[in-house]
Scaffold this motif. Structure first.
Motif: not given
Length: 1679
Positions: A260-265
């Motif tokens: 679930k780890h994603k790159c968030l702006r």
């Protein structure tokens, strides 16, 4: 054993029934007697009655008859035969109707009538046909009611005929009848009730398809075999589930929540700014606008907080948000999803996607997890399944062979008896039937090579019998042309010409040229090339037509069409002529594709091809019922998928596609449902399962998919094992060649003879003079040296020369064998130092030394004239490739010898120089043979190989390391050059270059020198790229790799002929693909979205090019296509490895025409091309190749005495140690402490109850880990923590108790050390977060540590025995698997370095990304690991295909290096991946072979009547229980219990006292028996008829006597038999004396009158005497 069958057929009458009842009553009264009879396999239900039982009278057809099988004479059954002599059995008791009831007889006649069976079969087939149709709204009810009525009538007939009881031959005694009854009952329920809306009741009707199985006896028998095999697979299935659960829990502990780890702006000033990274992404939604997406990707980019995990770009931060990838279906957040992910990894379905996701989210270090799960775990489990299936198949084959051996003498005996009478016709029929039975039996060995001619004659006779007399007259009149003498002469002349060897050679050349012409077609092809190929096609058609016409004239039409190859040739000719007639018709590409049949004309002249095809044909004929069963299952699965999910796909299609269009893979109609099932069976199921989840739910989808995967793969694996077994007997040396192949050899021999004759005539004058002079010199030399050489030496020299002359006339295949043997050193190769010929000083020795050496060194082999140095102990035989050098050196030796004899003054100088030279060579020999020198060279080799891994794209930024590597390369080069020079001095040039491993070392030295030269000059810089070959030197330095390489060469080189056959099949499919799809994979691509324009907007190439955009609209071709044969081969390889095959099939199915825009599923039936390739071009050739490899493996294994050819001698000893380690008594017992408290604890911890409690605790701890999930409540976290704390305390208590009771002996057991480490690490893991913080310590650390204790379940003696039996073959194969692993790692290393040199700067797209690339050594190994498991290599190749300006930038500046551009090299990439796939496939196949053959070896040892060390070890295990004081004796009273406690085959069940007495065991004082005597007697009982009995017993006795010298000192005083005889004799004497005394007392009392009391006493005495007489008779019977 069954008694001989009765001669005739007898009607079943009431007297027969009464006689049967008497037999049954008699059998019940004699229950103690054993049953010896068994059912006759040839008289089973459903088989035809053999003709040896005579003709079937008309009055006995469909009438009750007495059973001809003696087994059923007391089983209360009778038999019925129909017109086709098919056997039916019924029970005589029915509880309502007797066998003599007219109603039951009438129903039986209906049941056994062939028309009834045909009616049911036709009804089932009609039902199957209409099941696949979806539009039957008008007359579907009428059809279903009619079929339901037929099925109901069938059940009523069977109920009345068979009875309603659940015994044998009753209606409910057959599971298939149960199935029919259940399906019909449910169909009635669903028809007349509201339950019709329940989907499961609607699906049950589809079970009607399975009625086909009992209607075919072969399919029914194979179904029974598979069910039996499934029972045997229970253990390995449980073990697989166990490991899957363990790895799932490990995955949960490592990766829970990571996906679930994603790159968030991160919030910026301009929130409305459009992001370039989402350009063209059609799947993003508002909730994920802030996530980072790679261009064209559907899901957000994953990231991790580790340094080796995926990193976010600037402006983004890695957070845990959103859902898991693949719409939430790929995760480790709970046990169920983790189990599905692990099952996906085990089956290796799309593993590269999960592989990249985990490495992005968690880090590259977790590659270890994937190596263990997706490679080793999958390999071990598949090996276990294959081993069990192979064992089951071999058992069935042996049973069938034994039954055939038993029945054949009976048939022959009955045939002779019938022939003596008047039964000649019946004899012939019986013999024909016997041959049919032997050839068509279920699972017999398919060795069909030797009976080829006999089979052809039989088939010819049978075909002639089927012809009518009119046809023979017609054939004689019109098809046999004997017109006139002129015609006969013409026919003879044409026959002589057409059968000439040169004609066959010419035709073979024409076929090869025709194949070349067929392979030359490509797209786009110029007009000139097209005309050339068309003209060539006409020429070849003309040649083949002329061949057919001339052969018809020469052989008559009747004789011509009797040969199968001639019929095949005529079909090719007719096809070619038909193609000429239809040349102007458009759209006949499929018809033109049949040109490829010309390729198989080559098989007529190729014996290997004919043998393989014959073996394949006979295998498929034998296994046709299994193939039909597999097809039936696929059809059934497709129909179930259609009925279960069809409507769901239509109604919920918007959940899958945003445009609400059905995807390519769905189950709405039967065709797509069948394709989906086929895709699942090919191993591609996870993506379609995700779609199924979206439309139909998880439970039903998983149930359906697991059913298809498990049952379908079981059938496929069984079929595969059967085919491999049939090809494993392949041997080209034992086959006979046909006339065509012999003609080719004759033609080639004539050409060679003519060429040699011409050359000899030309060169005769030039060679005659030197020959004469040389002969004179030889004669003079022999005459002069007779006094100096012994007669034995001269005879050896003559034998040597005669052997050379013989070897020159042998075939060239021996040459290849000798060349391969050059890689096989002798066991003492490290001690042997041969000196090169011509440099030895053996001629200076005196005659005595020569005589002694000639006597001591006499050998049957040819021996070199050159001697060995003092370090040498082995003479080196002369190989054929050294003969020319030897002859040349011999002439030099003669000249030098003559000069030495003519100049005596020079002898002393020459001898001094020779001794100095010899001393120098001896010194060099000692250096190179020194163990320290060898270790030093091995270390340098490893260092030079490891240095290659540092030369990545960052080497220019690491100046110090770069300089060190440059100096290291120079040092390594000088060291290896020095080593080479020393070996040249020690061994001589000839001996050095005759060794294959030294040749490899020499090549590596050349590579070192060239790489140094390349660094010195700029124009030679490409030479640096060959440095990767330096790693190959590791092969020659380590014996384990050398053993594997030698064995691979032995098992692989003989398969080249078979590989060419497989390549020819692939060539045919590639040419068909070129004819079908050449130029049709082009499409018009939208440059903005990257998708294809719809046909409504663009229809052809011209419209595509006329579109006006800011940039040009490309009319692009697919990277993988069929534009030429080479591209076709590459596309077929991707289909064969199931990588990128979906894309290729999509392009083929969408293809329309050349220069036309593809349309969605425009040509959907092209799927059948790929299905046929997977079956014919992949499955069958794979079976051929692996079967032949196994044949070579077994052949070389037999040559080595049955040992594994992939292990060294030391490793064979390690296998023995591993086997002992796997035994239950591998650990020495711990002595019980004398202290009472410690003794009490010792008894507690060693009790079975304590071990059971610990096992339960381990299982409970695993269950607590199973119930965890991601984002669970804080209360669950707290409960989980205290649960872990409790388990740690309990394990700590166990450890403390064992430490108290075992003392220091606790650490002598490996399992205790393991438990102690688990406790220490668990306690550390509990308290470390309190001191270091929760962020530094993973929360699942303690759970993973505690989970490792689950390994105790696999502990020998503690866990289930089935696990031990399954793991034993794997453990015994472990040394060989480790050797293979080393070789695979070396191959991966070499290819990783090669990839770094060639693909390091390739543009990152498709399969090359931040994780998988060739920039560094670690990333290259990640890529190659994917290719090793055949996953994702298509994406990497697509990235390397970017070589055009439109796809890459050749001038791109790469920071930190001088290399420019990011383009790939397609040619190098294709060679790179294809070669690596072939090498890795070959290694992995041999790994599977090693494990499976170990299974079969263990199985054969268990079945054979022999004893192994295991049996002796288990004997002494049981002995310890009966002899705790280790006296080596037991009392004779315990003997019966002792042998009953043994394991088979030494086991003797009770009652066994009579058998033990008969063994006549020697007894010592005190009625004691020694263990050796018992063991020898039991071994003799087991190996009674074994020829190796005496040898085994003598070795056993000598070994035990050496181990126990006390046994020699004792002498037995009696034996068990003698002691029993003495006891019986004493009893008889005592009873005789008592009877004598009784008679004497009777005489004295006879005169005295008897009272009533006296009469009673007398009666009691007589009764006692009667009892004593009975006891005496019983004793005698025991004796």
């Amino acid at each position: 054993m069954a008694s001989p069958e009765p001669r005739g057929l007898v009607p079943f009458t009431r007297e027969s029934l009464e006689l049967m009842k008497q037999h049954i009553a008699k059998k019940r009264s004699e229950e103690h007697q054993e049953e010896d009879l068994k059912p006759n396999t040839d008289l089973e239900v459903g088989k035809e009655l053999p003709f040896v039982y005579g003709n079937l009278p008309q009055g006995m057809v469909s009438e009750p008859l007495e059973d001809v099988d003696p087994y059923y004479k007391d089983k209360n059954t009778f038999m019925v035969l129909n017109k086709e002599r098919t056997i039916f059995r019924f029970n005589a008791r029915w509880f309502t109707f007797s066998p003599f009831s007219s109603i039951r007889r009438t129903v039986i006649k209906i049941l056994v009538h062939p028309f009834f069976q045909m009616l049911i079969l036709i009804s089932v087939l009609i039902d199957c046909i209409f099941m696949v149709m979806t539009d039957l709204s008008n007359w579907e009810p009428v059809l279903q009611n009619t079929l339901l009525g037929i099925y109901t009538f069938e059940i009523l007939v069977k109920l009345i005929a068979r009875g309603i009881w659940a015994g044998s031959f009753y209606f409910f005694g057959d599971p298939w009848d149960w199935l029919d009854f259940s399906v019909t009952l449910f169909e009635h329920i669903t028809r007349y009730s509201s339950l019709n809306f329940i989907p499961i009741f609607r699906i049950i009707r589809n079970l009607r398809i399975l009625k086909i199985i009992p209607l075919n006896q072969g399919m029914k028998s194979f179904a029974g075999i598979l069910i039996h095999c499934l029972r045997k697979l229970t253990g390995v299935t449980i073990l697989t589930l166990f490991f899957l659960s363990v790895f799932s829990l490990i995955g949960m502990g490592l990766f829970m929540g990571n996906l679930k780890h994603k790159c968030l702006r991160w919030p910026q000033e301009n929130e409305t700014e459009a992001l370039h990274n989402r350009t063209g992404n059609p799947y993003y939604i508002r909730e994920t606008e802030s996530f980072y997406y790679l261009e064209g990707e559907r899901y957000a980019l994953l990231c991790g907080n580790r340094t080796d995990a995926g990193q976010c770009p600037e402006g983004y931060v890695c957070v845990k948000a959103g859902t898991n990838p693949d719409d939430g279906y790929t995760s480790f957040d709970s046990f169920g999803w983790a189990l599905l992910a692990l099952f996906r990894l085990m089956t290796q379905d799309y593993p590269e996607a999960l592989y990249h996701q985990i490495l992005y989210a968690s880090g590259k270090v977790y590659m270890v997890f994937f190596v263990v799960t997706s490679f080793w775990f999958a390999f071990c489990m598949v090996s276990l399944f294959l081993g069990i299936i192979a064992m089951s198949y071999e058992e069935e084959k042996q049973i069938t062979a034994e039954n055939a051996k038993k029945t054949e003498p009976k048939f022959q005996q009955t045939s002779k008896e019938l022939q003596e009478g008047n039964g000649a016709t019946e004899t012939k029929t019986a013999q024909i039937e016997m041959k049919e039975r032997s050839s068509a039996s279920g699972i017999l060995s398919l060795n069909v090579v030797g009976d080829d001619a006999v089979r052809r004659k039989e088939e010819l006779k049978i075909s002639r019998k089927g012809c009518s007399l009119c046809w023979y007259r017609f054939a004689k009149t019109f098809l046999i042309w004997n017109c006139c003498p002129c015609w006969s002469k013409l026919k003879e002349f044409i026959h002589m010409v057409i059968m000439d060897p040169f004609i066959d050679l010419f035709l073979t050349i024409c076929i090869i040229l025709n194949i070349y012409f067929l392979a030359l077609e490509y797209y786009p092809m110029s007009e000139e090339t097209n005309n050339v190929l068309s003209t060539g096609n006409l020429v070849f058609i003309g040649i083949f037509t002329a061949e057919m016409i001339f052969k018809i004239i020469a052989m008559h039409p009747y004789g011509y069409f009797q040969v199968g190859w001639n019929i095949f040739d005529s079909l090719i000719v007719f096809h070619g002529l038909g193609e000429l007639y239809l040349i102007n018709v458009h759209g006949l590409s499929l018809f033109r594709s049949f040109r490829v049949l010309r390729i198989f004309k080559l098989g007529k002249y190729w014996p290997t091809f004919k043998i393989l095809m014959l073996t394949l044909r006979n295998s498929l004929v034998t296994l046709k019922d299994l193939v039909l069963l597999l097809v039936t299952f696929v059809f059934f699965s497709a129909v179930v998928g259609l009925k279960l999910f069809g409507l769901s796909y239509k109604e919920c299609v918007c959940n899958i596609d945003k445009d609400c269009h059905l995807p390519r893979w769905h189950m709405y109609d039967f065709l797509h449902s069948g394709l989906n099932v086929f895709r699942i069976l090919c191993g591609e199921w996870i993506e379609t399962l995700w779609d199924c989840f979206k439309v139909a739910g998880e439970f039903s989808c998983i149930s359906f998919y697991m059913m298809v995967i498990l049952i379908g793969n079981l059938m496929i694996l069984y079929l595969f094992v059967a085919l491999v077994s049939s090809f494993s007997s392949f041997n080209t040396t034992t086959t006979e060649e046909d006339d065509e192949a012999k003609n080719l050899q004759r033609a080639v021999a004539r050409i060679k003879k003519g060429t040699s004759y011409v050359l000899s005539r030309i060169l005769c004058k030039k060679q005659s003079a030197p020959k004469e002079t040389l002969d004179k010199v030889n004669d003079v030399h022999v005459k002069e040296n007779i006094s100096d050489h012994t007669l034995s030496e001269l005879s050896n020299i003559q034998d040597c020369f005669s052997d050379k002359e013989k070897s020159r006339g042998t075939e060239k295949n021996t040459m290849t064998e000798n060349e391969s043997r050059s890689l096989i050193p002798s066991p003492s190769v490290s001690e042997s130092v041969p000196i090169a010929s011509g440099e030895s000083d053996i001629e200076n020795l005196d005659n005595k030394e020569i005589q002694s050496k000639s006597r001591d060194g006499s050998s049957k082999e040819k021996v070199k004239q050159s001697s060995s140095s003092e370090c040498s102990t082995v003479d080196i035989p002369i190989s054929e490739d050294e003969e020319m050098v030897y002859d040349h050196e011999k002439s030099k030796h003669l000249k030098s010898d003559y000069r030495q004899r003519s100049l005596p003054g020079q002898i002393s100088r020459g001898s001094k120089k020779g001794k100095v030279w010899q001393n120098i060579r001896k010194t060099c020999c000692k250096i190179v043979e020194n163990s320290c020198f060898k270790c030093f060279i091995g270390l340098v080799t490893l260092l030079s190989t490891g240095a290659l891994a540092f030369e990545d794209i960052y080497i220019d930024q690491k100046k110090t390391i770069k300089i060190l590597l440059e100096y290291a390369d120079m040092i390594f080069t000088y060291i290896f050059i020095l080593e080479m020079l020393l070996k040249w001095m020690a061994y001589g040039l000839k001996a050095y270059f005759s060794n294959g491993w030294y040749k490899l070392d020499f090549m590596v030295v050349i590579v070192f020198c060239l790489s140094l030269i390349g660094k010195s000059r700029e124009e030679l810089k490409p030479l640096i790229s060959i440095k990767f070959l330096r790693a190959l030197r590791v092969l020659s330095q380590f014996e384990r790799m050398k053993v594997v390489v030698r064995a691979l060469i032995k098992t692989t080189l003989p398969t080249l002929n078979v590989f060419l056959v497989c390549l020819m099949i692939w060539l045919a499919f590639s040419i068909i693909g070129v004819n079908l799809f050449a130029g049709m994979f082009y499409e018009c691509i939208d440059p903005i979205s990257g998708e294809r324009f719809p046909v409504s907007e663009v229809t052809n190439k011209n419209q595509c090019e006329s579109l006006v955009f800011n940039e040009s609209v490309p009319w692009e071709n697919a990277n993988l296509n069929f534009d030429n044969v080479g591209n076709g081969f590459l596309s077929l390889l991707q289909v064969a490895t199931f990588n990128g095959w979906i894309t290729i099939m999509n392009s083929a199915v969408d293809s329309t025409d050349v220069n036309m825009q593809p349309k969605f599923e425009n040509n959907i039936y092209m799927y059948y091309y790929f299905i046929s390739f997977i079956v014919i071009g992949l499955f069958l050739p794979l079976s051929m190749l692996i079967g032949v490899i196994i044949a070579n493996f077994n052949r070389h294994k037999i040559k080595q005495g049955g040992s594994n050819i992939f292990v060294t001698v030391k490793q064979k000893e390690q296998c023995h140690a591993v086997k002992n380690l796997m035994s239950e008594d591998s650990q020495k017992p711990v002595p019980r402490p004398r202290n009472k408290f410690q003794g009490f604890i010792f008894d507690l911890v060693t009790s079975q109850v304590f071990n059971a409690i610990v096992t339960v605790l381990i299982c409970l701890q695993a269950i607590t880990a199973v119930i965890q999930s991601d984002e669970q409540s804080p209360k669950m976290d707290t409960a989980h923590y205290w649960t872990e704390f409790t388990f740690v305390m309990l394990y700590t208590g166990e450890c403390v108790l064992k430490l108290i009771s075992f003392h220091c002996n606790y650490f002598t057991i490996a399992w205790n050390i393991f438990d102690f480490m688990v406790v220490i690490f668990s306690i550390t893991g509990l308290f470390l977060p309190l001191m270091a913080g929760h962020y530094l310590v993973p929360p699942s650390l303690v759970q993973l540590i505690l989970l490792t204790r689950v390994v105790h379940i696999l502990r020998p003696g503690k866990g289930p025995k089935v696990f031990h039996h399954l793991l034993l073959p794997l453990m015994l194969s472990l040394p060989a698997l480790l050797n293979f692993s080393l070789l695979i790692f070396l191959v991966m290393f070499v290819y990783a370095i090669f990839g770094m040199y060639n693909f390091a700067y390739v543009k990152k797209e498709a399969g090359i990304n931040d994780v998988s690339n060739f920039e560094t050594f670690g990333s290259s190994m990640l890529c190659l690991f994917q290719v090793t498991i055949f996953a994702g290599w298509d994406g990497m190749l697509n990235a390397i295909f970017n070589s055009k300006w439109s796809d890459c930038d050749p001038d791109k500046i790469n920071p930190g290096t001088q290399v420019r551009g990011d383009c790939g090299n397609p040619t190098v990439g294709i060679f790179y991946f294809v070669s690596y796939i072939l090498i890795s496939w070959l290694i992995i196949v041999n790994m599977y072979i090693v494990v499976v053959m170990e299974f079969l070896t263990i199985s054969s040892k268990k079945k054979s009547k022999t004893l192994s060390e295991d049996d002796f070890r288990k004997f002494f295990q049981v002995w310890k229980r009966f002899d705790p004081d280790k006296t080596q004796y037991i009392d004779s009273s315990k003997l019966s219990d002792f042998v009953a406690a043994l394991n088979p085959p030494l086991f003797m069940a009770k009652p066994n006292k009579g058998q033990l007495i008969a063994m006549d065991l020697p007894m010592a004082a005190g009625d004691r028996i020694h263990c050796l005597d018992i063991l020898l007697a039991l071994a003799k009982r087991v190996m009674d008829k074994d020829v190796k009995l005496e040898k085994v017993l003598s070795e056993l006795e000598s070994g035990l006597l050496l181990a126990d010298p006390f046994k020699i000192t004792y002498e037995p005083i009696t034996t068990t038999l003698r002691r029993k005889q003495e006891a019986v004799s004493a009893t008889i004497i005592q009873r005789a004396y008592k009877s004598y005394r009784l008679r004497q007392s009777d005489k004295t009392m006879s005169d005295i009158p008897m009272t009533d009391g006296d009469r009673e006493v007398q009666a009691a005495k007589e009764e006692a005497c009667f009892d004593k007489a009975e006891e005496k008779s019983a004793i005698r019977s025991q004796i």
